[in-house]
Write a protein that holds these residues in place. Structure first.
Motif: not given
Length: 139
Positions: A46-52
Protein backbone atom coordinates in the motif's frame (compact mmCIF):
# COMPACT_ATOMS: atom_id res chain seq x y z
CA UNK A 1 -7.09 4.99 4.61
CA UNK A 2 -3.51 4.13 3.69
CA UNK A 3 -0.88 5.35 6.11
CA UNK A 4 2.59 6.62 5.40
CA UNK A 5 5.48 4.17 5.52
CA UNK A 6 8.16 4.46 8.18
CA UNK A 7 11.42 6.13 7.18
CA UNK A 8 13.10 2.75 7.67
CA UNK A 9 10.77 1.06 5.18
CA UNK A 10 11.18 3.95 2.71
CA UNK A 11 14.98 3.69 3.02
CA UNK A 12 14.79 -0.06 2.39
CA UNK A 13 12.76 0.53 -0.77
CA UNK A 14 15.19 3.24 -1.96
CA UNK A 15 18.04 0.77 -1.39
CA UNK A 16 16.19 -1.87 -3.42
CA UNK A 17 15.54 0.58 -6.24
CA UNK A 18 19.02 2.13 -6.49
CA UNK A 19 20.51 -1.40 -6.42
CA UNK A 20 19.21 -1.62 -10.00
CA UNK A 21 21.82 0.94 -11.16
CA UNK A 22 24.34 -1.91 -10.96
CA UNK A 23 22.52 -3.70 -13.76
CA UNK A 24 21.08 -0.88 -15.88
CA UNK A 25 22.33 2.31 -17.52
CA UNK A 26 21.26 5.63 -16.03
CA UNK A 27 19.10 6.21 -19.12
CA UNK A 28 17.11 3.06 -18.30
CA UNK A 29 16.31 4.11 -14.74
CA UNK A 30 13.02 5.94 -15.47
CA UNK A 31 11.71 2.73 -17.04
CA UNK A 32 13.17 0.72 -14.13
CA UNK A 33 11.36 3.01 -11.71
CA UNK A 34 8.07 2.27 -13.44
CA UNK A 35 8.75 -1.49 -13.19
CA UNK A 36 9.77 -1.08 -9.55
CA UNK A 37 6.51 0.61 -8.54
CA UNK A 38 4.42 -1.86 -10.59
CA UNK A 39 6.21 -4.69 -8.78
CA UNK A 40 5.49 -3.09 -5.40
CA UNK A 41 1.78 -2.95 -6.25
CA UNK A 42 1.84 -6.61 -7.26
CA UNK A 43 3.41 -7.45 -3.89
CA UNK A 44 0.37 -5.86 -2.23
CA UNK A 45 2.27 -2.85 -0.97
CA UNK A 46 0.00 0.00 0.00
CA UNK A 47 2.03 2.92 -1.22
CA UNK A 48 0.69 6.44 -0.98
CA UNK A 49 1.73 9.14 -3.42
CA UNK A 50 3.88 11.02 -0.86
CA UNK A 51 5.89 7.83 -0.23
CA UNK A 52 6.24 7.08 -3.93
CA UNK A 53 7.36 10.66 -4.52
CA UNK A 54 9.88 10.48 -1.64
CA UNK A 55 11.37 7.24 -3.03
CA UNK A 56 11.47 8.64 -6.55
CA UNK A 57 13.05 12.01 -5.70
CA UNK A 58 15.64 10.64 -3.28
CA UNK A 59 16.61 7.84 -5.69
CA UNK A 60 17.04 10.28 -8.57
CA UNK A 61 19.16 12.57 -6.38
CA UNK A 62 21.43 9.68 -5.40
CA UNK A 63 21.79 8.47 -8.98
CA UNK A 64 22.59 12.02 -10.18
CA UNK A 65 25.41 12.27 -7.61
CA UNK A 66 26.70 8.70 -8.05
CA UNK A 67 30.14 9.61 -9.39
CA UNK A 68 30.70 12.17 -6.64
CA UNK A 69 29.48 9.72 -3.96
CA UNK A 70 31.70 6.93 -5.34
CA UNK A 71 34.73 9.27 -5.25
CA UNK A 72 34.01 10.02 -1.58
CA UNK A 73 33.67 6.31 -0.79
CA UNK A 74 36.92 5.52 -2.62
CA UNK A 75 38.75 8.20 -0.58
CA UNK A 76 37.48 6.83 2.75
CA UNK A 77 37.51 3.06 2.13
CA UNK A 78 41.21 2.33 2.59
CA UNK A 79 42.30 -0.74 0.65
CA UNK A 80 38.97 -0.94 -1.17
CA UNK A 81 37.55 0.61 -4.31
CA UNK A 82 33.91 0.77 -5.28
CA UNK A 83 34.76 -1.64 -8.14
CA UNK A 84 35.89 -4.31 -5.66
CA UNK A 85 33.02 -3.95 -3.18
CA UNK A 86 30.04 -6.24 -3.14
CA UNK A 87 27.08 -4.65 -4.92
CA UNK A 88 24.85 -4.80 -1.82
CA UNK A 89 27.47 -3.15 0.40
CA UNK A 90 28.21 -0.52 -2.24
CA UNK A 91 24.52 0.33 -2.67
CA UNK A 92 24.08 0.68 1.09
CA UNK A 93 27.17 2.92 1.29
CA UNK A 94 25.92 5.08 -1.58
CA UNK A 95 22.58 5.64 0.14
CA UNK A 96 24.19 6.38 3.51
CA UNK A 97 26.88 8.71 2.11
CA UNK A 98 24.18 10.60 0.22
CA UNK A 99 22.22 10.98 3.47
CA UNK A 100 25.29 12.05 5.46
CA UNK A 101 26.64 14.53 2.93
CA UNK A 102 23.62 15.84 1.01
CA UNK A 103 20.41 15.15 2.99
CA UNK A 104 20.06 17.66 5.81
CA UNK A 105 16.90 15.93 7.09
CA UNK A 106 18.82 12.82 8.14
CA UNK A 107 21.21 13.03 11.12
CA UNK A 108 24.58 11.34 10.48
CA UNK A 109 24.09 8.86 13.33
CA UNK A 110 20.73 7.80 11.94
CA UNK A 111 22.17 7.36 8.43
CA UNK A 112 24.95 5.15 9.80
CA UNK A 113 22.66 3.08 12.07
CA UNK A 114 20.14 2.54 9.28
CA UNK A 115 22.91 1.54 6.85
CA UNK A 116 24.21 -1.03 9.35
CA UNK A 117 20.67 -2.42 9.73
CA UNK A 118 20.31 -2.69 5.94
CA UNK A 119 23.68 -4.47 5.80
CA UNK A 120 22.51 -6.97 8.45
CA UNK A 121 19.30 -7.55 6.51
CA UNK A 122 20.63 -7.75 2.94
CA UNK A 123 24.41 -8.21 3.14
CA UNK A 124 26.79 -10.96 4.11
CA UNK A 125 27.91 -11.73 7.68
CA UNK A 126 30.73 -9.16 7.59
CA UNK A 127 28.76 -6.49 5.68
CA UNK A 128 27.51 -4.58 8.73
CA UNK A 129 31.04 -4.23 10.17
CA UNK A 130 32.42 -3.17 6.77
CA UNK A 131 29.66 -0.61 6.19
CA UNK A 132 30.03 0.72 9.75
CA UNK A 133 33.81 1.01 9.35
CA UNK A 134 33.60 2.97 6.10
CA UNK A 135 30.80 5.26 7.31
CA UNK A 136 32.55 5.99 10.63
CA UNK A 137 35.10 7.94 8.57
CA UNK A 138 32.31 10.24 7.37
CA UNK A 139 31.06 10.96 10.91
Amino acid sequence: MKKQMSRRKLRELIFQFIFRIEFHDKEEMPEQEQFFFENLKSEEYEIISEDANYISVKSKNIIEKLEEIDEMINKQAKGWTTQRMGKVDLTILRLAVYEIVFDEEVPTGVAINEAVELAKQFGKDESSAFVNGVLAKFA
